[in-house]
Design an enzyme around this catalytic site. Structure first.
Site, PDB file in Angstrom:
ATOM      1  N   TYR A 101      61.966 -41.544 -38.695  1.00 29.73           N
ATOM      2  CA  TYR A 101      60.618 -41.988 -39.065  1.00 29.73           C
ATOM      3  C   TYR A 101      59.624 -40.890 -38.736  1.00 29.73           C
ATOM      4  O   TYR A 101      59.673 -40.301 -37.660  1.00 29.73           O
ATOM      5  CB  TYR A 101      60.258 -43.257 -38.269  1.00 29.73           C
ATOM      6  CG  TYR A 101      58.800 -43.660 -38.385  1.00 29.73           C
ATOM      7  CD1 TYR A 101      58.408 -44.676 -39.255  1.00 29.73           C
ATOM      8  CD2 TYR A 101      57.810 -43.039 -37.620  1.00 29.73           C
ATOM      9  CE1 TYR A 101      57.079 -45.050 -39.379  1.00 29.73           C
ATOM     10  CE2 TYR A 101      56.476 -43.403 -37.733  1.00 29.73           C
ATOM     11  CZ  TYR A 101      56.116 -44.408 -38.615  1.00 29.73           C
ATOM     12  OH  TYR A 101      54.808 -44.770 -38.726  1.00 29.73           O
ATOM     13  N   GLU A 190      53.128 -41.640 -44.384  1.00 25.01           N
ATOM     14  CA  GLU A 190      54.270 -42.148 -43.621  1.00 25.01           C
ATOM     15  C   GLU A 190      55.556 -41.994 -44.417  1.00 25.01           C
ATOM     16  O   GLU A 190      55.587 -42.286 -45.610  1.00 25.01           O
ATOM     17  CB  GLU A 190      54.048 -43.634 -43.282  1.00 25.01           C
ATOM     18  CG  GLU A 190      55.130 -44.212 -42.392  1.00 25.01           C
ATOM     19  CD  GLU A 190      54.980 -45.715 -42.221  1.00 25.01           C
ATOM     20  OE1 GLU A 190      54.587 -46.155 -41.135  1.00 25.01           O
ATOM     21  OE2 GLU A 190      55.255 -46.459 -43.186  1.00 25.01           O
TER      22      GLU A 190
END
Ligand code: GDP
Ligand code: MN
Length: 383
Positions: A101, A190
């Site tokens: 991530y 993101e």
């Protein structure tokens, strides 16, 4: 402005962040054709402006074009938390060995961009932050110093990535993502998951990209990406006119100047038992044209039965607002709407005089905000 996954990936690609090859499709037949062009197994991905699509059934693997068509049928029209799927992204399926991530957001508290990275990707980041906070590495970027290569290394070592090839690829992606974040005036970039394939290739499998609305004038190409069909048509019309407008459910149209006064007006109308039809802020300038535009937007809402103008003049001048109201009455067909006007502050007296002299039967002057709200609610109820 939130971008769809495929739009965010287009921007990633421009900055050299690796993504899989893909195509947009809006029908099952297009999905099939896209899968044929791409070749091999594909992922059929719902394009909606909300996360957690995987869990909601909005992301499905397909072995071949016929399967892709079938999966597209299942996903198109699906309602994912109020977002109906109208567009699909068909992408070459990746083999996943690891899911990481990576994100950049804005930390307003310290006025710096915040990098976050963890090797525990693929799940909601809030979960990682709660269950295993040490696994989430956070690092601020000073806007004056800009991004420094050591910061990428700090993220990578902090999260425990040991493979040198992975380290190198991730460091390069972090740097590119930061460039994209700054270049596009983003508020969020993101990548979840950022995957590692069995061949050791690191790439972005998903994208969340939010651009600051206030910077869109600098990015006409991104402005154009806005999906006007997905937005409320009335709010889209307001945006076109440059009016700050939020549609609500009631029948009293509201127009104030300044966000604070406009919100208070919404509250006062509700307080006296009415239902506001909208929030509308003329802003600080409040010239005659702005008033005409606001009234045009408000009267586009078929639910509106009365209109309450609540203006406290500062920079905005009461006479200018009054002229705007009269101009709107001339230009738009507004005879059916009772318009309650409360003017105070700069040039209010002049404004009231202009309105009184015009002698329009559907203009109702009131001296206070409370009386104005009561009158507007009564007039809406009477229609
Ligand atoms: P989200 O659920 O809205 O965050 O959508 P994502 O794009 O992150 O996809 C959700 C999950 O679907 C990922 O975490 C993967 O597990 C899976 N997925 C997405 N694309 C692929 C792919 O190309 N190959 C494989 N094997 N799985 C994928
Ligand atoms: Mn995701």
């Amino acid at each position: 402005m939130d971008l769809y996954e495929y739009q965010g990936k287009q921007l990633f690609k421009r900055f050299g962040i690796p993504v899989s090859e893909g195509r947009v499709a809006t029908t099952p037949a297009e999905a099939r054709a896209a899968a044929e062009e791409i070749g091999g197994p594909v992922v059929v991905k719902a394009q909606v402006l909300t996360g957690g699509r995987g869990k909601a059934g909005g992301i499905k693997l397909a072995d071949d074009p016929v399967d892709a068509e079938e999966k597209a049928k299942q996903i198109l029209g699906l309602d994912i938390r109020g977002h109906v799927v109208r567009t699909l992204w068909i992408e070459s399926a990746a083999d996943i060995e690891k899911e990481y991530y990576l994100s950049i957001t804005f930390d307003r508290g310290v006025k710096k961009a915040l990098l976050m990275f963890t090797t525990q990707g693929g799940v909601e980041i809030e979960e990682v932050a709660e269950n295993d906070p040490d696994a989430l590495v956070r690092l601020h970027v000073d806007p004056l110093e800009g991004f420094q290569p050591w910061q990428a290394r700090r993220l990578i070592y902090g999260a425990g990535v040991e493979d040198p090839s992975e380290q190198k690829q991730i460091a390069s992606i972090v740097e590119k993502l930061y460039k994209a974040f700054v270049e596009f005036d983003a508020m969020l970039c993101e990548i979840n998951p950022l995957i590692v394939t069995p061949d050791g290739e690191v790439k972005a499998l998903d994208s969340k990209f939010t651009v600051d609305d206030n910077a869109l004038f600098r990015h006409p190409d991104i402005s154009e990406m806005r999906d006007t069909a997905a937005a409320d048509p009335l709010e889209a019309f307001a945006r076109e006119k440059g009016v700050t407008y939020v549609k609500l459910d009631g029948d009293v149209g509201i127009c104030g100047n300044g966000a604070g006064l406009s919100m208070s007006t919404v509250d006062v109308v509700a307080h006296v038992g009415g239902k506001p039809a909208n929030f509308c802020d003329l802003g600080g300038g409040g010239n005659a044209q702005g008033v005409v535009d606001a009234l045009e937007v408000i009267t586009h809402d078929p639910q509106v039965k009365s209109i309450f103008f609540n203006v406290f003049g500062g920079i905005t001048r009461g006479d200018e607002v009054a002229r705007g109201i009269l101009e709107a009455l001339d230009r738009l067909d507004m005879s059916e709407y009772p318009i309650v006007v409360r003017l105070d502050g700069t040039n209010a007296e002049e404004g009231r005089k202009i309105l009184a002299e015009a002698g329009k039967p559907n203009i109702y002057p009131e001296a206070t905000m409370l009386d104005g709200a009561k009158r507007a609610v009564e007039l809406a109820a009477a229609r």
